[in-house]
Motif scaffolding. Structure first.
Motif: not given
Length: 131
Positions: A69-79
């Motif tokens: 979930y942290l990786k997904r959050l990081e990806s969504v925020i970076n996008q």
């Protein structure tokens, strides 16, 4: 003042000019535990921690889920930060925060169960779960 409202997709956010994408270093620092391992020889710690492999496996599974979930959050925020419309909240961001909150609670609960199953150190302090 009034309590903050829940963020929903399409909401406008203030002060988004200062947001920057997370770097690998920042992301790792956010996930790093401030606790240090106990001053116990590694062999002694492994022997005690290995008493409850089922409990330890449950902790590891919940940690891995939370890390996902942290990786997904990081990806969504970076996008999101790479778009030109930073005032629009990405769809599903609130749900992702909810999943992260729930999984964090589950990690803590599983670590507590693991600690109860293995008992305390000889000095009476609870064993840390080393990850």
């Amino acid at each position: 003042g009034a309590p903050p409202s829940i963020i929903s997709p399409g909401d406008t956010l203030p002060n988004t000019e200062r947001l920057r994408p997370l770097t690998g270093e920042t992301s790792t620092a956010l996930r790093r535990s401030p606790r240090t391992p106990p001053p116990v020889p590694e062999e002694e710690w492994q022997a005690k921690a290995g008493k409850e492999p089922g409990q330890e496996l449950e902790v590891l599974k919940t940690i891995l889920l939370r890390e996902g979930y942290l990786k997904r959050l990081e990806s969504v925020i970076n996008q999101w930060l790479q778009t030109n419309d930073l005032k629009r909240v990405p769809k599903g961001l609130g749900d992702l925060f909810d999943l992260l909150r729930t999984s964090t609670t589950e990690v803590v609960e599983h670590i507590v169960r693991w600690r109860l199953a293995i008992g305390d150190n000889d000095d009476g302090k609870p064993m840390p779960f080393l990850w």
